[in-house]
Each structure stands twice: as C-alpha cells, then as structure tokens.
Design a protein around this motif. Structure first.
Motif, short mmCIF file in Angstrom:
data_model
loop_
_atom_site.label_atom_id
_atom_site.label_comp_id
_atom_site.label_asym_id
_atom_site.label_seq_id
_atom_site.Cartn_x
_atom_site.Cartn_y
_atom_site.Cartn_z
N ARG A 171 36.97 34.25 56.88
CA ARG A 171 35.94 33.66 56.02
C ARG A 171 35.50 34.64 54.94
O ARG A 171 35.28 34.26 53.79
N SER A 172 35.38 35.93 55.30
CA SER A 172 34.99 36.94 54.32
C SER A 172 36.03 37.06 53.21
O SER A 172 35.71 37.17 52.03
N ASP A 173 37.31 37.01 53.60
CA ASP A 173 38.38 37.09 52.62
C ASP A 173 38.34 35.92 51.66
O ASP A 173 38.53 36.07 50.45
N GLN A 174 38.02 34.73 52.18
CA GLN A 174 37.94 33.55 51.32
C GLN A 174 36.79 33.67 50.33
O GLN A 174 36.91 33.29 49.16
N ARG A 175 35.67 34.24 50.79
CA ARG A 175 34.53 34.41 49.88
C ARG A 175 34.85 35.42 48.78
O ARG A 175 34.45 35.24 47.62
N VAL A 176 35.56 36.49 49.13
CA VAL A 176 35.93 37.49 48.13
C VAL A 176 36.85 36.87 47.07
O VAL A 176 36.68 37.08 45.87
N VAL A 177 37.83 36.09 47.52
CA VAL A 177 38.75 35.44 46.58
C VAL A 177 37.99 34.50 45.65
O VAL A 177 38.23 34.46 44.44
N HIS A 178 37.06 33.74 46.22
CA HIS A 178 36.28 32.81 45.41
C HIS A 178 35.45 33.56 44.37
O HIS A 178 35.36 33.15 43.20
N SER A 179 34.84 34.69 44.79
CA SER A 179 34.01 35.48 43.86
C SER A 179 34.86 36.05 42.73
O SER A 179 34.44 36.06 41.57
N LEU A 180 36.05 36.54 43.05
CA LEU A 180 36.92 37.09 42.01
C LEU A 180 37.33 36.02 41.01
O LEU A 180 37.43 36.29 39.80
#
Length: 222
Positions: A171-180
């Motif tokens: 889930r954290s990885d998905q949030r980082v991708v979305h933020s980028l």
C-alpha cells in the motif's frame, strides 16, 4: 539399543522422540504451506511417496495420538479465516475455496506418521535417522518436545505478521507511485504556464520570432 519394531509398536516411545523433527530434513525436504508451519494431507503423502488414502487411513486409526502431536481439522469460519489470512493458493496441494474442512499437520505430526507408516521407504529412512539421533549424545528428546512446541508457536505468530507487513509495504508503494505521478503532472502544467508567459513577454518586448518559437515549444513542436 532401540529397535525399529519397538518404535512402531510403542506409543510412549514415539511420544518421547517426536520432538526430533530435524530428522525429516535429513531424508528429504518437507514442503510447508505459506504459513511456514503446516502441511496438508496431499503434501504428507507426497513426502512419504504414498497415496493420500494411506495417510487418511493411518490418521483414522491413530487420530488421538496424532492430534496430540499437532493434527488439526479446520472447518467453517476457522477454515475461511486460515485460508484468507495465511494461504496463497497456487496448486492442488494448497487449500482451495470450496472445501468443507481441511486437515493440517505440523512437522511433529509428520514425524509421528513416519513412526507409524510401516511400508514407506521414506518413513523407514526417517526412522533410521531418528534412532541414530536418539542413541547419540545430543539433547534428550524429552527436553526437545517443549522447545519444539514453543518454536512452532512463535512461527505461527511470525507468518501472519510477515503477511501483514507485506500488505502495508504494498500500500505504501502504491501511495508513493501515485504521489510521483501527481508531481509529474504539476511540473508539466507549470512548464506549460511558464512557456505561455514567456511567449507573452516576448511579444510585449517586440520580438515576434522568439514569441513564435516559445509558442511552438509550448505546443510540443520543435
């Protein structure tokens, strides 16, 4: 010297040595379920190279003894919870969706079966290693029993914890991708606005050539 026949016939003797689960690995690798603690009837049968019915019949004859060594039967809500939290079904050996019940074995249960299964060459080899270990100078099997039980309890807690950690990291990885992606979009929009302002300033400065170049660049043209 303990004889193999005595091991096959004496429940008390089997109970005293079923903590020596390391003897299973001396013969061949035992494939565990993703929780790192249990195996199914199919996996037990594969380990001993016998038919599933052989294991089922042996369990029916020695259910109380095998239950004491870790045999568990899950059904209903307990089964659904186990499959949902601890399993990643990938083949026929793993629990599948429409089961009414699921029989699970620990490593101690598998070793207990090795001491009861007379006609399996793999089981005979396990018994041979087990008798060698008992007759050696290692830690007495009676002392190993509580240690193995405690270790299996810890493994039961570690398996779900690792699965939960994996879900959190995903889930954290998905949030980082979305933020980028949001940052990239904002940068592109900012560059577009800056290019428009530059073109307008060039017009005001009386330089139509530069203004035209800036507009073309803004539209993505060379």
């Amino acid at each position: 010297m303990i004889k193999e026949q005595a091991l096959l016939e004496s429940r008390t003797l089997r109970e005293n040595v079923r903590g020596r689960t390391e003897t299973l690995d001396k013969v061949k690798a035992l494939t565990l379920l993703p929780d790192g603690l249990h195996v199914t009837t199919a996996l037990v049968a594969t380990y001993f190279v016998v038919h599933r019915s052989t294991i089922k019949n042996l369990v029916a004859r020695h259910r109380q003894e095998l239950t004491e060594s870790g045999l568990t039967v899950l059904q209903g809500a307990d089964l659904q919870k186990f499959v949902g939290l601890k399993m990643s079904p990938t083949d026929e050996s793993y629990p599948q969706g429409n089961r009414r019940h699921l029989t699970l074995y620990t490593r101690r249960t598998v070793l207990n079966i090795a001491m009861l299964l007379r006609d399996s060459p793999v089981a005979r080899e396990v018994r041979a290693y087990l008798l060698d270990a008992v007759e050696g100078n290692g830690t007495p099997a009676s002392d190993l029993e509580p240690r193995v039980a405690a270790l299996e309890g810890l493994m039961a807690d570690i398996g779900p914890a690792l699965r939960d950690l994996g879900m959190v990291l995903h889930r954290s990885d998905q949030r980082v991708v979305h933020s980028l992606r949001r940052v990239d979009n904002r940068l592109e929009k900012t560059e577009w606005i800056v290019a428009g302002m530059s073109a307008r300033l060039a017009e005001l400065a009386g330089d139509p050539v530069i203004a035209n170049r800036l507009r073309r660049r803004r539209r993505g043209r060379p």
